[in-house]
Scaffold this motif. Structure first.
Motif, PDB file in Angstrom:
ATOM      1  N   ARG A  72      16.699  34.589  48.130  1.00 42.37           N
ATOM      2  CA  ARG A  72      16.960  33.663  47.013  1.00 42.37           C
ATOM      3  C   ARG A  72      18.419  33.211  47.018  1.00 42.37           C
ATOM      4  N   ARG A  73      19.337  34.107  47.390  1.00 41.67           N
ATOM      5  CA  ARG A  73      20.752  33.703  47.535  1.00 41.67           C
ATOM      6  C   ARG A  73      20.872  32.622  48.603  1.00 41.67           C
ATOM      7  N   LEU A  74      20.172  32.817  49.692  1.00 39.70           N
ATOM      8  CA  LEU A  74      20.185  31.833  50.774  1.00 39.70           C
ATOM      9  C   LEU A  74      19.587  30.511  50.286  1.00 39.70           C
ATOM     10  N   GLN A  75      18.464  30.595  49.611  1.00 42.04           N
ATOM     11  CA  GLN A  75      17.795  29.393  49.094  1.00 42.04           C
ATOM     12  C   GLN A  75      18.729  28.615  48.156  1.00 42.04           C
ATOM     13  N   ALA A  76      19.458  29.325  47.300  1.00 40.79           N
ATOM     14  CA  ALA A  76      20.389  28.677  46.376  1.00 40.79           C
ATOM     15  C   ALA A  76      21.516  27.974  47.135  1.00 40.79           C
ATOM     16  N   ALA A  77      22.047  28.626  48.165  1.00 35.60           N
ATOM     17  CA  ALA A  77      23.125  28.026  48.964  1.00 35.60           C
ATOM     18  C   ALA A  77      22.638  26.760  49.663  1.00 35.60           C
ATOM     19  N   LEU A  78      21.416  26.797  50.178  1.00 38.86           N
ATOM     20  CA  LEU A  78      20.854  25.616  50.845  1.00 38.86           C
ATOM     21  C   LEU A  78      20.593  24.495  49.836  1.00 38.86           C
ATOM     22  N   ALA A  79      20.028  24.842  48.690  1.00 39.17           N
ATOM     23  CA  ALA A  79      19.697  23.844  47.676  1.00 39.17           C
ATOM     24  C   ALA A  79      20.951  23.142  47.146  1.00 39.17           C
ATOM     25  N   GLU A  80      22.040  23.889  46.960  1.00 38.69           N
ATOM     26  CA  GLU A  80      23.290  23.292  46.473  1.00 38.69           C
ATOM     27  C   GLU A  80      23.817  22.226  47.421  1.00 38.69           C
ATOM     28  N   ARG A  81      23.439  22.338  48.694  1.00 39.28           N
ATOM     29  CA  ARG A  81      23.935  21.404  49.706  1.00 39.28           C
ATOM     30  C   ARG A  81      22.836  20.459  50.202  1.00 39.28           C
ATOM     31  N   ALA A  82      21.696  20.476  49.512  1.00 38.77           N
ATOM     32  CA  ALA A  82      20.541  19.636  49.867  1.00 38.77           C
ATOM     33  C   ALA A  82      20.121  19.861  51.321  1.00 38.77           C
ATOM     34  N   LEU A  83      20.156  21.128  51.759  1.00 36.15           N
ATOM     35  CA  LEU A  83      19.746  21.494  53.113  1.00 36.15           C
ATOM     36  C   LEU A  83      18.347  22.086  53.089  1.00 36.15           C
TER      37      LEU A  83
END
Length: 118
Positions: free
Chosen positions: A60-71
Motif C-alpha cells: 500500500r505504501r508503494l501504491q500510494a507513491a505510484l498514485a501520487e505520481r500518476a504511475l
C-alpha cells in the motif's frame, strides 16, 4: 509520500517491480526494486518474520507513491513465496504476477541435489 531518493527512484519507473524479503538475524528487510532500472524504490525493516498484513502495508505504501505520481504498475516479480499472491491481488488487483526464474531454478537445483544425495 515524497522524498528526494523516492522521487529519483520513480522518475524513470519502468512499471515493473521486483519484491523480495531478506532475512538478517532477527530482522527482515522487505524490498521493492524497479525490475528494469534496478533502482530500489522502497524498503521496510521488520523485527519479525513478515506475514500477509506486513506485505499488504508495504504494498500500500508503494501504491500510494505510484498514485501520487500518476504511475502505473504493469507487473510484479517475486520469489515464489506464499507471502505475496494474496496481498498483491488485494492491493493491485489483476496486475500480472510472475515468479523470478533465478529462484525457480535455485529451488529445482536444490531438489535435484537432495534427490541425488539420498
Amino acid at each position: 509520500m515524497g522524498g528526494t531518493v523516492l522521487d529519483w527512484a520513480l522518475e524513470t519507473f519502468s512499471g515493473y517491480l521486483a519484491a523480495d524479503e531478506l532475512y538478517e538475524g532477527p530482522y527482515c528487510v522487505l524490498s521493492a526494486v524497479d525490475n528494469r532500472h534496478y533502482k530500489r524504490i522502497l524498503y521496510e525493516v521488520l523485527d519479525h518474520d513478515p506475514n500477509h498484513e506486513d506485505i499488504k502495508i508495504f504494498l500500500r505504501r508503494l501504491q500510494a507513491a505510484l498514485a501520487e505520481r500518476a504511475l502505473e504498475l504493469k507487473g510484479i516479480t517475486t520469489d515464489g513465496s506464499a507471502l505475496y499472491p494474496e496481498p498483491i491481488r488485494e492491493v493491485f488487483g489483476e496486475v500480472p504476477h510472475q515468479l523470478c526464474t533465478f529462484h525457480v531454478i535455485k529451488d529445482l537445483t536444490k531438489g535435484v541435489l537432495r534427490a541425488v544425495a539420498s
